[in-house]
Design a protein around this motif. Sequence first.
Motif, PDB file in Angstrom:
ATOM      1  N   ILE A  45       0.854  -1.184   0.000  1.00 29.23           N
ATOM      2  CA  ILE A  45       0.000   0.000   0.000  1.00 29.23           C
ATOM      3  C   ILE A  45       0.892   1.237   0.000  1.00 29.23           C
ATOM      4  O   ILE A  45       1.804   1.350   0.816  1.00 29.23           O
ATOM      5  N   GLY A  46       0.635   2.164  -0.926  1.00 29.18           N
ATOM      6  CA  GLY A  46       1.282   3.458  -0.852  1.00 29.18           C
ATOM      7  C   GLY A  46       2.512   3.670  -1.702  1.00 29.18           C
ATOM      8  O   GLY A  46       3.246   4.638  -1.486  1.00 29.18           O
ATOM      9  N   LEU A  47       2.755   2.825  -2.697  1.00 24.78           N
ATOM     10  CA  LEU A  47       3.920   3.044  -3.544  1.00 24.78           C
ATOM     11  C   LEU A  47       3.749   4.205  -4.526  1.00 24.78           C
ATOM     12  O   LEU A  47       4.703   4.944  -4.770  1.00 24.78           O
ATOM     13  N   PRO A  48       2.601   4.396  -5.143  1.00 23.60           N
ATOM     14  CA  PRO A  48       2.479   5.462  -6.151  1.00 23.60           C
ATOM     15  C   PRO A  48       2.674   6.858  -5.568  1.00 23.60           C
ATOM     16  O   PRO A  48       2.463   7.099  -4.375  1.00 23.60           O
TER      17      PRO A  48
ATOM     18  N   LEU B 240      -5.708   7.784  -1.848  1.00 24.86           N
ATOM     19  CA  LEU B 240      -5.145   6.659  -2.597  1.00 24.86           C
ATOM     20  C   LEU B 240      -4.896   5.473  -1.680  1.00 24.86           C
ATOM     21  O   LEU B 240      -5.232   4.326  -2.018  1.00 24.86           O
ATOM     22  N   PHE B 241      -4.310   5.721  -0.505  1.00 23.47           N
ATOM     23  CA  PHE B 241      -4.081   4.634   0.451  1.00 23.47           C
ATOM     24  C   PHE B 241      -5.402   3.946   0.798  1.00 23.47           C
ATOM     25  O   PHE B 241      -5.460   2.708   0.906  1.00 23.47           O
TER      26      PHE B 241
ATOM     27  N   CYS C 199      -0.885  12.529 -12.097  1.00 23.48           N
ATOM     28  CA  CYS C 199      -2.042  13.413 -11.814  1.00 23.48           C
ATOM     29  C   CYS C 199      -3.271  13.109 -12.670  1.00 23.48           C
ATOM     30  O   CYS C 199      -4.118  13.986 -12.859  1.00 23.48           O
ATOM     31  N   THR C 200      -3.399  11.908 -13.210  1.00 22.32           N
ATOM     32  CA  THR C 200      -4.517  11.659 -14.127  1.00 22.32           C
ATOM     33  C   THR C 200      -5.779  11.181 -13.421  1.00 22.32           C
ATOM     34  O   THR C 200      -6.876  11.299 -13.971  1.00 22.32           O
TER      35      THR C 200
ATOM     36  N   TYR D 285      -6.803  19.616  -6.703  1.00 23.16           N
ATOM     37  CA  TYR D 285      -5.450  19.047  -6.758  1.00 23.16           C
ATOM     38  C   TYR D 285      -4.654  19.639  -7.915  1.00 23.16           C
ATOM     39  O   TYR D 285      -3.514  20.104  -7.736  1.00 23.16           O
ATOM     40  N   ILE D 286      -5.242  19.637  -9.095  1.00 19.59           N
ATOM     41  CA  ILE D 286      -4.549  20.174 -10.267  1.00 19.59           C
ATOM     42  C   ILE D 286      -4.268  21.663 -10.089  1.00 19.59           C
ATOM     43  O   ILE D 286      -3.186  22.162 -10.420  1.00 19.59           O
ATOM     44  N   THR D 287      -5.234  22.391  -9.534  1.00 17.70           N
ATOM     45  CA  THR D 287      -5.049  23.828  -9.307  1.00 17.70           C
ATOM     46  C   THR D 287      -3.893  24.093  -8.353  1.00 17.70           C
ATOM     47  O   THR D 287      -3.071  24.990  -8.579  1.00 17.70           O
ATOM     48  N   ALA D 288      -3.816  23.303  -7.288  1.00 13.61           N
ATOM     49  CA  ALA D 288      -2.742  23.490  -6.313  1.00 13.61           C
ATOM     50  C   ALA D 288      -1.379  23.213  -6.930  1.00 13.61           C
ATOM     51  O   ALA D 288      -0.412  23.952  -6.707  1.00 13.61           O
ATOM     52  N   ARG D 289      -1.287  22.155  -7.711  1.00 16.15           N
ATOM     53  CA  ARG D 289       0.008  21.800  -8.312  1.00 16.15           C
ATOM     54  C   ARG D 289       0.441  22.815  -9.362  1.00 16.15           C
ATOM     55  O   ARG D 289       1.627  23.145  -9.460  1.00 16.15           O
ATOM     56  N   THR D 290      -0.493  23.320 -10.137  1.00 13.33           N
ATOM     57  CA  THR D 290      -0.119  24.261 -11.189  1.00 13.33           C
ATOM     58  C   THR D 290       0.172  25.651 -10.645  1.00 13.33           C
ATOM     59  O   THR D 290       0.776  26.479 -11.341  1.00 13.33           O
TER      60      THR D 290
END
Length: 442
Positions: free
Chosen positions: A321-324, A332-333, A382-383, A407-412
């Motif tokens: 659990i938790g590799l990506p 995700l976890f 991020c897909t 999420y996308i907004t924060a990263r960009t």
Amino acid sequence: MPMRVAVIGAGAAGLVAARELRREGHAPVVFERAAGVGGTWLYDPAASTDPLGVGGSYSGLYASLRTNLPREIMGFLDFPFVAVEDADRDPRRFPGHEEVLRYLQEFARRFDLLGLVRLRTEVVRVRRDASAASWRVAYCSRKLAGAGSEELEVGEEAFDAVVVCNGHFAEPRLADIAGIDSWPGKQLHSYNYRVPDPFHGQVVVIIGCHPSGIDISREIAGVAKEVHVAIRSAPCEMQGTSTDHANLWLHSMIERAEEDGTVAFQDGSRVKADAIVHCTGYKYSFPFLGDDAGIYVDDNCVRPLYKHVFPPQLAPHISFIGLPFTSVLFPLFQLQSKWVAGVLSGRIELPSQETMMHDVAAFYSEMEARGCPKRDTHDLRCTFEYEDWLGEQYGMEKIEEWRKVIYITARTAVPDRHESYRDEWDDNHLLAQAHHDFTKYM
């Protein structure tokens, strides 16, 4: 059929794995080497005795660390990470690490998980017992004795299955620098950085531009004489020649280090430096697994794994659990844990070993065709396709659209506002939907 399951690690992944396993009727036992739950979020002000390694420290957080994602998307899907208006709490959208630890502790208490966790207990070996169709887990426990001393106890127990949740941050990765063995300065991995004070008045080279590199370089610039950041030639969140700090410069990667203290960069520039800080990430490491687990790490690719979780030849009795990475990790976890728990109970069926191996081979071939290095095997990019696929395995709806957009907004926002993105944002229109959805769980 209910199983007795060993869970290795009581960080975010291990805690949610234990909850989902118990919900599915299993009997999880969680092994945690630290003195409390929380994993990497359990801050340790004392760094390792080895400045380039882990040593006896179980956390690589620095004192000023804040999350690089807003709390609305960080929390588990059914346990929102909402601000608490108390004097001793941190209500910011991008809170400090103490607030994340409180959240995980509250999660453990809310779902009565603490009784499942064996603290100060490190798993030292996991081996398959083919004759008994089980796994033998050997461990070493540190028991508190008188006068603050500790007593060591060793043991071994049998389990039907093992879920590995030991995190991303077990073994520091270091930059390969020509001449570094004869370079006279001080070296440090970001795992062992806590505060900037030791660098007062010094010339410091920072390697790396991921979140830790961005934060640490700017914090050290507040006390150092000069800070020089070495970045890869590929697009990067810090790329450019000017910064918001007059004493901070950006360079290409280091070409070599020299005996007189000089650090030479590939762009031809040179500086005499007092210290090099490696903000270069980590390697996956599973020192407790033997060859019988059939898992190996090749250039930070953990293989062979079906959907980043199950080794086909031993599925479902050992899982990860938790590799990506490059994802919203706590949700995700949870999604991975639900899948593993359902598979172990027989409610969810895995494909045949042959089909899983074929899927793994096709995935690796597709990566190679795209020119992706092995070290990016677990990069989800991020897909959200993977997260939605996991949800489909047990009939869950796809990840909420607002969560994806935030999420996308924060990263960009980071490339343009790396100094202020945590305190200035333009996604307030999404918060109403998030908090409306949270009411189902509060």
